[in-house]
Write an enzyme that holds these catalytic residues in place. Structure first.
Site, PDB file in Angstrom:
ATOM      1  CD  GLU A   1      -2.440   2.832  -3.179  1.00  0.00           C
ATOM      2  OE1 GLU A   1      -3.494   3.428  -3.458  1.00  0.00           O
ATOM      3  OE2 GLU A   1      -2.122   2.526  -2.022  1.00  0.00           O
TER       4      GLU A   1
ATOM      5  CG  ASP B   1      -1.722   1.232   1.397  1.00  0.00           C
ATOM      6  OD1 ASP B   1      -2.634   1.423   0.583  1.00  0.00           O
ATOM      7  OD2 ASP B   1      -1.436   2.020   2.323  1.00  0.00           O
TER       8      ASP B   1
END
Length: 594
Positions: A292, A259
């Protein structure tokens, strides 16, 4: 036959034998630490090199414990493998080898085969309920499920990005062995399982690290979600490297989605993680690492990360499908069809240009990368749930354009991802939800409403008051997906379309996908593009897509093999064709030897 797996972490409780456990804690801010075992006298821990404290205690699996790190501060283990009583309760010793793995022949799948299905385990009903749903998901043509973060968070309702104990699977979803059963069952029916992990921050409730391990955080530096983690510190690096390998080796996940790595300034740690994972997983086992990364750092993909979530691709398609242009969508207002062509040709739209919204350059050149370096999606948890009312595309877009967009998503060489419920066109919201204490819940609610005030629709304070309260249990309940929603004729039509397109992908695209590269892409109208890719057998895949209502005439002739068209072309093979409004045509040229 069965197997048993364990990964020995630097920190935490390590079972040495059935009646002895080694406890190890990094507490460099402390001068003394004690182990508090339920039903046993407190044990002083010995100082070890590097700021660690350790001791061996005469307990086995099931023992509950905490650490005293100050006169008035007792904390759970930051490397706890299980937290039966939530983030503030005692940790529990786990025997990793108690679970017998049945999928002994599983070595994963090639990345080119990936069709990802993002799942929130709480919405799915927990580990066991999701396990029961796996055959249905696999029957769609999905080859991988990606679980939103599982690290123990406060309460039982959360997206998972407020986790504070990264080694402990969220207890409200089920037990440690329930999660292992989920992964094992998925492998037995051919599904990969990926896990979304958060290494850029800790949640706000239940994180005690700053009080006994202050070097975990970089002084004077913060992310949008809290204190910045200091990856310059060797023990910090080890804590998260161990965590990645723990999920991959002990829980047998097939990959990790990292993330918001743009919030980790120590880029070299990401490379170190990549090297460690590649070196430690068993020979022949296929494990995939996804990013990400708002920075669009293409070099990380060249170094060996499998792919990045393609937010640029999503944003371009969202603007084309909805006409929305506020917030970050303002970066994609002009020439959107040209920008979609850029996505299909180069992967990223922003590869060094200045963003209109921020006025700052973003990204790096990516056109040399294979198409599979990019994970494309029309919806995900962020893009739905960060909307005030959590609307899905089926409430926002023209259904004819949306169906054409699914053909692009599922038949292009970029790796496709669906969000749970998307396969039947769910119109239920996916809202932002939490179960914080009352005081923190009010802060989160008010902060979210204040943030949304920047959007014109919410400039009126009275309108902002209608935004759902994340901490209200009804917000979570509104996001759940009853099985009955799948039974309507409309839902079945969408399921049939997704299943058909994924069958075509498996037949036509996947066998030719390794190292496929874009040849060219261009806009052919205000909302229409044509794109071509050279596949690994020499064939050329062409997609003509029209997300607008106006037909595009005199398109290039149909090629050798029509893979998919909606509506069907109205002219014969070898003659120019008309691409209808909201139409799509996909065809393959060449016999694989040209």
């Amino acid at each position: 036959m069965s197997e048993r797996h364990a990964y020995r972490c630097t920190m935490g409780a390590t079972l040495l034998d059935p009646s002895r456990t080694l406890f190890r804690l990094w507490a460099p801010t402390c001068t003394e630490v004690s182990l508090l075992l339920e039903g046993h006298p407190d044990l002083p821990m010995h100082v070890a090199a590097g700021g660690y404290f350790e001791c061996i205690a005469p307990v086995g699996a099931g023992a509950r414990y905490r650490y005293r790190v100050g006169p008035d501060l007792i904390v759970p283990d930051p490397a706890s493998r299980a937290q039966p009583d939530d983030v503030h309760g005692p940790s529990m010793v786990v025997d990793p080898r108690a679970f017998e793995w049945r999928s002994t022949q599983w070595n994963g799948r090639n990345w080119e085969q990936a069709v990802i299905y993002e799942v929130h385990v709480g919405i799915a009903g927990g580990f066991r309920a999701l396990c029961d749903d796996l055959p249905r998901i696999a029957a769609l043509g999905i080859t991988a499920i990606e679980l939103m973060p599982l690290s123990e968070f406060p309460g039982g309702r959360n997206w998972g990005y407020d986790g504070v104990l990264p080694y402990a699977p969220e207890s409200s979803y089920g037990t440690v062995d329930d999660l292992k059963m989920l992964v094992d069952t998925a492998h037995r029916i051919g599904l990969m399982v990926f896990l979304d992990v958060v290494y850029n921050h800790f949640g706000p409730d239940g994180n005690y690290l700053a009080q006994y391990a202050a070097p975990m955080f970089r002084a004077g530096s913060h992310t949008a979600w809290g204190g910045a983690i200091d990856f310059r510190i060797p023990q910090v690096r080890t804590y998260f490297l161990d965590n990645a390998l723990y999920w991959l080796m002990e829980y047998r996940f097939d990959g990790l989605r990292l993330d918001a790595v743009d919030a980790i300034p120590e880029r070299d740690w990401l490379v170190e993680l990549l090297v460690h994972v590649r070196a430690c997983v068993e020979p022949g086992r296929r494990v995939h690492l996804m990013l990400e990364n708002r920075n669009n750092d293409a070099d990380l993909l060249r170094r060996g990360f499998d792919a990045q979530w393609n937010d640029d691709g999503h944003n371009v398609l969202h603007v084309l499908l909805t006409g929305e242009h506020e917030g970050y969508y303002g970066n994609f207002q002009a020439g959107t069809a040209c920008e979609l062509a850029t996505v299909l040709r180069d992967g990223f739209v922003f590869h060094g240009q200045v963003e209109p919204v921020t006025g700052q350059p973003r990204g790096s050149p990516s056109g040399d990368l294979p198409a599979t370096s990019f994970i494309l999606f029309l919806q995900n948890h962020d893009q739905i749930g960060n909307r005030a009312f959590g609307e899905r595309l089926d409430r926002l877009a023209d259904p004819r354009a949306l169906l054409a967009a699914y053909a692009l998503l599922l038949l292009s060489p970029q790796i496709p991802m669906l969000f749970m419920g998307e396969e039947w066109g769910s119109t239920r919201p996916f809202l932002f939800f939490t179960s914080h204490n009352a005081a923190l819940g009010r802060i989160v609610r008010d902060g979210r409403r204040a943030e949304l005030a920047a959007f014109s629709h919410f400039s009126d304070p009275a309108v902002r008051e209608t935004i759902p309260d994340p901490n209200d249990p009804a917000t979570f309940e509104a996001s759940c997906l009853p099985k009955s929603d799948r039974q309507s004729a409309r839902a079945q039509d969408r399921i049939n379309l997704i299943t058909h397109l994924l069958a075509l992908r498996a037949k036509w695209i996947v066998p030719r996908l390794r190292d496929a590269h874009a040849l060219d892409a261009r806009a052919i109208g205000q909302a229409a593009v044509i794109a071509r890719w050279r596949m690994n057998d020499g064939a050329v895949l062409t997609i003509m897509l029209n997300l607008g209502p106006h037909a595009q005439a005199d398109m290039p002739p149909c090629a050798d093999r029509l893979v998919y068209a909606h509506p069907p072309p109205d002219r014969g093979k070898g003659t120019p064709v008309v691409l209808s409004g909201y139409g799509v045509m996909v065809f393959m040229t060449g016999d694989g030897h040209g």
